[in-house]
Design a protein around this motif. Structure first.
Motif, PDB file in Angstrom:
ATOM      1  N   GLN A 348       0.740  -1.169   0.049  1.00 58.78           N
ATOM      2  CA  GLN A 348      -0.200  -0.083  -0.036  1.00 58.78           C
ATOM      3  C   GLN A 348       0.825   1.245  -0.059  1.00 58.78           C
ATOM      4  O   GLN A 348       0.426   2.131  -0.677  1.00 58.78           O
ATOM      5  CB  GLN A 348      -0.972  -0.026   1.095  1.00 58.78           C
ATOM      6  N   LYS A 349       1.855   1.292   0.826  1.00 56.77           N
ATOM      7  CA  LYS A 349       2.775   2.476   0.782  1.00 56.77           C
ATOM      8  C   LYS A 349       3.447   2.569  -0.406  1.00 56.77           C
ATOM      9  O   LYS A 349       3.799   3.830  -1.003  1.00 56.77           O
ATOM     10  CB  LYS A 349       3.878   2.456   2.045  1.00 56.77           C
ATOM     11  N   ARG A 357      -3.645   8.509  -4.659  1.00 59.88           N
ATOM     12  CA  ARG A 357      -4.969   7.948  -4.564  1.00 59.88           C
ATOM     13  C   ARG A 357      -5.901   8.713  -5.441  1.00 59.88           C
ATOM     14  O   ARG A 357      -7.128   8.625  -5.409  1.00 59.88           O
ATOM     15  CB  ARG A 357      -5.581   8.258  -3.158  1.00 59.88           C
ATOM     16  N   GLU A 358      -5.293   9.424  -6.680  1.00 61.48           N
ATOM     17  CA  GLU A 358      -6.223  10.335  -7.291  1.00 61.48           C
ATOM     18  C   GLU A 358      -6.442   9.782  -8.714  1.00 61.48           C
ATOM     19  O   GLU A 358      -7.339  10.101  -9.356  1.00 61.48           O
ATOM     20  CB  GLU A 358      -5.440  11.819  -7.624  1.00 61.48           C
TER      21      GLU A 358
END
Length: 393
Positions: A348-349, A357-358
């Motif tokens: 996730q990192k 997240r865009e």
């Protein structure tokens, strides 16, 4: 014939029948234990087979585990016998690389198995015994169509392909579905939803459309792949003990019905594509197959084109090929991430750092995601989610 024998030397018909059965069984036993070994070569190692059934009893319900255990005794190349047919078993990375890559042409054909003949009336690209020029032409056609479609740009989003668009849309829907199930029930069986989403991606790629997760006809068709795998899997008794082909079998009856349903489903869609295709706007792999088939001849010296039925069979192969394997791989991935939350956090990192997240991930991001790619590759290696290839000849 029996009447003639019964009147000769006082031999009864019953005695003739018993003698015939005895010599038949005796011949089969001798044939079972006698291996045809070419002169100057050593016989292959392997367990001693039993008469008529061979090593069937040694395979258990998990044949890949039984064969792995055997390889510890007999090595990466050994022979077993299923029914009356000898089967060469290859295991180990280097052995498989040698056979399937370096000597791929030698091992490329399929054996003439009973269940294989039931798939697409024996005309399946994946299961057919044919390895001649027509088969090679179909294989080239499938490869060229897949490559052409894989490069098709998305019309709705810039800098991604049509394939990536289909996958992204279905992934977003699946995540929403998971979140909703967690909120409502606190837990859920992920496989049921994964397999429909995977099937939807394949449908979008092959047919240019997706189906609702509540479409019972489509969900039922997708769920039939488990029964297909059970009947066509390596070591099906009917493939190796011929007499079983003529005995009533619910499994084989279902297998035949499954193939009919798949064939009917794809045939209707392919026929619709032939009626509505626009060669200037390729919608999916089926359009691409039709276009390439119309443009290319079977070979340089022939005017024969591949028939519509062979196009249907190719689409049927592509449509049914990825359900189980891709779904199983994704299931293993999710289970590993649940069991190892520290790995999940690292992935996730990395995704947050590279992608954020865009926007949606793209295949072009792969080079910048080494840890994520390493996890995927290690998952595929460690889980061994496809323990067998389709049998080769």
């Amino acid at each position: 014939m029996i009447n003639l024998l019964s009147s000769f030397g006082g031999i009864s018909a019953t005695e003739v029948f018993i003698a015939w059965v005895f010599f038949s069984i005796f011949f089969l036993i001798i044939k079972t234990y006698k291996k045809n070994v070419p002169k100057g070569t050593m016989p292959l190692p392997g367990p001693m087979p039993l008469p008529l059934i061979g090593n069937l009893l040694s395979l258990s319900k998990n044949p890949h585990l039984s064969l792995t255990k055997m390889s510890e005794t007999y090595g990466d190349v050994f022979q077993i016998q299923i029914g009356t047919k000898p089967v060469l078993v290859l295991s180990g990375l280097e052995t498989l690389r040698q056979a399937l890559l370096k000597q791929g042409d030698v091992f490329s054909a399929r054996p003439d198995l009973f269940t294989f003949r039931l798939v697409a009336d024996g005309q399946s690209l994946s299961f057919s015994q044919d390895s001649g020029e027509v088969w090679r032409a179909r294989r080239r056609l499938a490869q060229n169509s897949l490559k052409a479609f894989a490069k098709s740009p998305s019309l709705a989003f810039s800098n991604i392909t049509l394939v990536e668009e289909h996958i992204s849309k279905e992934a977003e829907y699946l995540i929403r579905q998971f979140n909703q199930l967690i909120e409502e029930n606190g837990e859920f069986d992920h496989y049921r939803y994964l397999v429909v989403s995977v099937a939807n991606v394949i449908c979008a790629m092959c047919f240019g459309k997706r189906y609702s997760h509540d479409d019972q006809e489509f969900v039922g068709l997708v769920n039939l792949t488990d029964e297909f795998g059970a009947a066509a899997a390596s070591g099906n008794p009917a493939d190796f003990i011929p007499i079983l082909q003529y005995l009533p079998s619910r499994t084989m009856k279902n297998f035949i019905e499954i193939n009919k349903k798949f064939a009917s489903f794809t045939q209707n869609i392919v026929q619709e594509h032939y009626r509505t295709i626009d060669k200037n706007a390729i919608r999916d792999i089926t359009d691409s197959l039709i276009q390439h088939s119309e443009e290319q001849k079977l070979d340089e010296n022939s005017n024969v084109k591949l028939s519509k039925q062979k196009i249907v069979n190719i689409v049927n192969d592509l449509f049914g090929a990825g359900f189980d394997t891709v779904t199983t791989a994704l299931s293993w991935s999710l289970m590993y991430l649940v069991v190892y939350p520290d790995i999940q956090e690292k992935i996730q990192k990395e995704l947050d750092k590279v992608i954020g997240r865009e926007r949606r991930p793209k295949l072009s991001d792969r080079a910048q995601l080494p840890y994520t790619e390493a996890f995927i590759l290690e998952m595929l290696r460690h889980s061994t989610f496809v323990p067998f290839t389709i049998p080769h000849w």
